[in-house]
Write a protein that holds these residues in place. Structure first.
Motif, PDB file in Angstrom:
ATOM      1  N   VAL A 128       0.819  -1.216   0.000  1.00 54.69           N
ATOM      2  CA  VAL A 128       0.000   0.000   0.000  1.00 54.69           C
ATOM      3  C   VAL A 128       0.853   1.268   0.000  1.00 54.69           C
ATOM      4  CG1 VAL A 128      -1.940  -1.132   1.128  1.00 54.69           C
ATOM      5  CG2 VAL A 128      -0.181  -0.016   2.533  1.00 54.69           C
ATOM      6  N   GLY A 129       2.163   1.124  -0.142  1.00 58.42           N
ATOM      7  CA  GLY A 129       3.010   2.292  -0.288  1.00 58.42           C
ATOM      8  C   GLY A 129       3.852   2.669   0.907  1.00 58.42           C
ATOM      9  N   TRP A 130       3.723   1.958   2.014  1.00 60.40           N
ATOM     10  CA  TRP A 130       4.557   2.238   3.191  1.00 60.40           C
ATOM     11  C   TRP A 130       5.993   1.822   2.914  1.00 60.40           C
ATOM     12  CZ3 TRP A 130       7.154  -1.614   5.946  1.00 60.40           C
ATOM     13  CH2 TRP A 130       7.805  -1.193   7.100  1.00 60.40           C
ATOM     14  N   ARG A 131       6.939   2.633   3.353  1.00 59.53           N
ATOM     15  CA  ARG A 131       8.345   2.314   3.147  1.00 59.53           C
ATOM     16  C   ARG A 131       9.153   2.694   4.385  1.00 59.53           C
ATOM     17  NH1 ARG A 131       6.206   0.219  -0.436  1.00 59.53           N
ATOM     18  NH2 ARG A 131       6.709   0.184  -2.668  1.00 59.53           N
ATOM     19  N   PRO A 132      10.044   1.808   4.849  1.00 66.49           N
ATOM     20  CA  PRO A 132      11.003   2.204   5.894  1.00 66.49           C
ATOM     21  C   PRO A 132      12.119   3.017   5.263  1.00 66.49           C
ATOM     22  CG  PRO A 132      11.370  -0.081   5.271  1.00 66.49           C
ATOM     23  CD  PRO A 132      10.169   0.389   4.494  1.00 66.49           C
ATOM     24  N   SER A 133      12.767   3.836   6.072  1.00 65.36           N
ATOM     25  CA  SER A 133      13.809   4.705   5.523  1.00 65.36           C
ATOM     26  C   SER A 133      15.137   3.992   5.350  1.00 65.36           C
ATOM     27  CB  SER A 133      13.998   5.922   6.431  1.00 65.36           C
ATOM     28  OG  SER A 133      14.398   5.513   7.739  1.00 65.36           O
ATOM     29  N   SER A 134      15.391   2.930   6.121  1.00 69.78           N
ATOM     30  CA  SER A 134      16.667   2.222   6.002  1.00 69.78           C
ATOM     31  C   SER A 134      16.494   0.783   6.468  1.00 69.78           C
ATOM     32  CB  SER A 134      17.754   2.904   6.836  1.00 69.78           C
ATOM     33  OG  SER A 134      17.498   2.776   8.223  1.00 69.78           O
ATOM     34  N   LEU A 135      17.302  -0.101   5.931  1.00 73.60           N
ATOM     35  CA  LEU A 135      17.235  -1.509   6.308  1.00 73.60           C
ATOM     36  C   LEU A 135      17.670  -1.741   7.757  1.00 73.60           C
ATOM     37  CD1 LEU A 135      16.690  -4.440   5.568  1.00 73.60           C
ATOM     38  CD2 LEU A 135      19.022  -4.569   4.641  1.00 73.60           C
ATOM     39  N   PRO A 136      18.782  -1.155   8.231  1.00 67.11           N
ATOM     40  CA  PRO A 136      19.156  -1.366   9.637  1.00 67.11           C
ATOM     41  C   PRO A 136      18.083  -0.875  10.609  1.00 67.11           C
ATOM     42  CG  PRO A 136      21.017  -0.491   8.401  1.00 67.11           C
ATOM     43  CD  PRO A 136      19.825  -0.400   7.505  1.00 67.11           C
ATOM     44  N   GLY A 137      17.502   0.289  10.313  1.00 65.46           N
ATOM     45  CA  GLY A 137      16.436   0.791  11.167  1.00 65.46           C
ATOM     46  C   GLY A 137      15.227  -0.124  11.157  1.00 65.46           C
ATOM     47  N   ALA A 138      14.877  -0.664   9.980  1.00 64.14           N
ATOM     48  CA  ALA A 138      13.744  -1.571   9.867  1.00 64.14           C
ATOM     49  C   ALA A 138      13.984  -2.847  10.659  1.00 64.14           C
ATOM     50  CB  ALA A 138      13.480  -1.900   8.403  1.00 64.14           C
ATOM     51  N   LEU A 139      15.202  -3.375  10.588  1.00 57.61           N
ATOM     52  CA  LEU A 139      15.524  -4.584  11.340  1.00 57.61           C
ATOM     53  C   LEU A 139      15.446  -4.324  12.844  1.00 57.61           C
ATOM     54  CD1 LEU A 139      18.523  -5.987   9.251  1.00 57.61           C
ATOM     55  CD2 LEU A 139      16.156  -6.807   9.279  1.00 57.61           C
ATOM     56  N   GLY A 140      15.917  -3.154  13.278  1.00 58.07           N
ATOM     57  CA  GLY A 140      15.813  -2.806  14.693  1.00 58.07           C
ATOM     58  C   GLY A 140      14.374  -2.677  15.142  1.00 58.07           C
ATOM     59  N   ALA A 141      13.530  -2.075  14.292  1.00 59.76           N
ATOM     60  CA  ALA A 141      12.119  -1.918  14.627  1.00 59.76           C
ATOM     61  C   ALA A 141      11.425  -3.272  14.728  1.00 59.76           C
ATOM     62  CB  ALA A 141      11.433  -1.049  13.579  1.00 59.76           C
ATOM     63  N   VAL A 142      11.704  -4.173  13.783  1.00 64.49           N
ATOM     64  CA  VAL A 142      11.120  -5.517  13.834  1.00 64.49           C
ATOM     65  C   VAL A 142      11.574  -6.242  15.101  1.00 64.49           C
ATOM     66  CG1 VAL A 142      11.119  -7.785  12.721  1.00 64.49           C
ATOM     67  CG2 VAL A 142      10.827  -5.723  11.350  1.00 64.49           C
ATOM     68  N   GLY A 143      12.837  -6.064  15.474  1.00 66.35           N
ATOM     69  CA  GLY A 143      13.330  -6.674  16.701  1.00 66.35           C
ATOM     70  C   GLY A 143      12.584  -6.182  17.922  1.00 66.35           C
ATOM     71  N   LEU A 144      12.279  -4.884  17.986  1.00 59.23           N
ATOM     72  CA  LEU A 144      11.534  -4.339  19.126  1.00 59.23           C
ATOM     73  C   LEU A 144      10.096  -4.863  19.140  1.00 59.23           C
ATOM     74  CD1 LEU A 144      12.704  -0.603  19.239  1.00 59.23           C
ATOM     75  CD2 LEU A 144      13.416  -2.500  20.706  1.00 59.23           C
ATOM     76  N   LEU A 145       9.493  -5.006  17.974  1.00 60.08           N
ATOM     77  CA  LEU A 145       8.127  -5.542  17.909  1.00 60.08           C
ATOM     78  C   LEU A 145       8.079  -6.977  18.417  1.00 60.08           C
ATOM     79  CD1 LEU A 145       7.144  -4.094  14.422  1.00 60.08           C
ATOM     80  CD2 LEU A 145       6.058  -3.506  16.604  1.00 60.08           C
TER      81      LEU A 145
END
Length: 259
Positions: A128-145
């Motif tokens: 639907v068009g959502w995008r994370p700004s960076s791969l390392p940040g996305a991996l960190g966010a998934v880890g927190l979830l």
């Protein structure tokens, strides 16, 4: 330790076999949060003022990721309660296996299920068009979830060992929505009455959602309070505290089932 891990994996495999035998349960578990996300995004997106005028899905998705982890609490509770009511837990306790294996196996199985559900929701967000700004940040966010989900599954496990009937499970399911909405997932705490906004900011879900928005590079509400300014720290502290408390309570409750 080796005995506990081997037996725990055996219990985990039992749940994986259930997935293979009942695939629609897994499919519905993946599709339900996607349907809720699409409903929120396309039905209410035009009525919500997004911070910085960003796209609504960029704001919505981190909140939905956090809400999905919260909804897993009742799923764990249902699984534990069902095993107890059918005598499966008693049968496990009568077998020559490590006492911790039942809890370890349930924790691993539910966490794997959450990984699958979160992966489906991430793909929905990308679609639907959502995008994370960076791969390392996305991996960190998934880890927190997943850290939040790991903490909540111990809470669900304890509640599942305590309750005896389906009515209590329904009550917990009904409370998930108020707890989820009493956070910064959809509404800015600053727009709430003072005392309610303070509760919302100190909601563990709020810390995880705010931290993931920051790591994904998505817009958020911000805030001047200490907990809002240290969202990533609290997104780690809250799950660790919840895990320690409910892990101890779950182990003690499991040990006392026959008393």
């Amino acid at each position: 330790m080796r005995w506990a891990l081997v037996d725990g994996w055996t219990v985990t495999r039992r749940d994986l076999i259930h997935w293979a035998n009942q695939p629609m349960t897994v499919v519905f578990g993946v599709l339900f949060p996607i349907m809720i996300t699409l409903a929120f995004g396309y039905l209410f997106g035009g009525a919500v003022e997004v911070p910085s005028g960003a796209d609504y899905f960029a704001f919505l998705m981190p909140g939905m990721y956090g809400m999905t982890m919260l909804f897993g609490l009742s799923a764990t509770m249902i699984a534990v309660t069902t095993d107890a009511s059918k005598g499966v837990t008693d049968r496990f306790r009568s077998m020559p296996m490590a006492p911790s294996a039942v809890l370890i196996g349930r924790a691993v199985a539910d966490l794997l299920n959450s990984v699958l559900i979160l992966a489906g929701l991430l793909l929905c967000g990308l679609a639907v068009g959502w995008r994370p700004s960076s791969l390392p940040g996305a991996l960190g966010a998934v880890g927190l979830l997943l850290l939040l989900r790991f903490a909540l599954l111990w809470a669900g496990m304890y509640l599942g060992l305590v309750v005896k009937d389906a009515g209590a499970v329904v009550a917990v399911q009904m409370l998930e929505f108020p707890v989820g909405f009493l956070s910064n997932a959809f509404v800015a705490p600053g727009t709430m009455p003072g005392w309610l906004g303070a509760i919302s900011e100190w909601n563990p879900l709020s810390s995880t959602v705010a931290a993931t928005r920051e790591l994904f590079g998505n817009p958020g509400w911000g805030g001047d309070s200490w907990v809002a300014q240290h969202a990533i720290l609290m997104a780690i502290v809250w799950p660790v505290v919840i895990t320690v408390v409910f892990f101890v309570l779950s182990v003690r409750r499991y040990q006392r089932l026959d008393r």
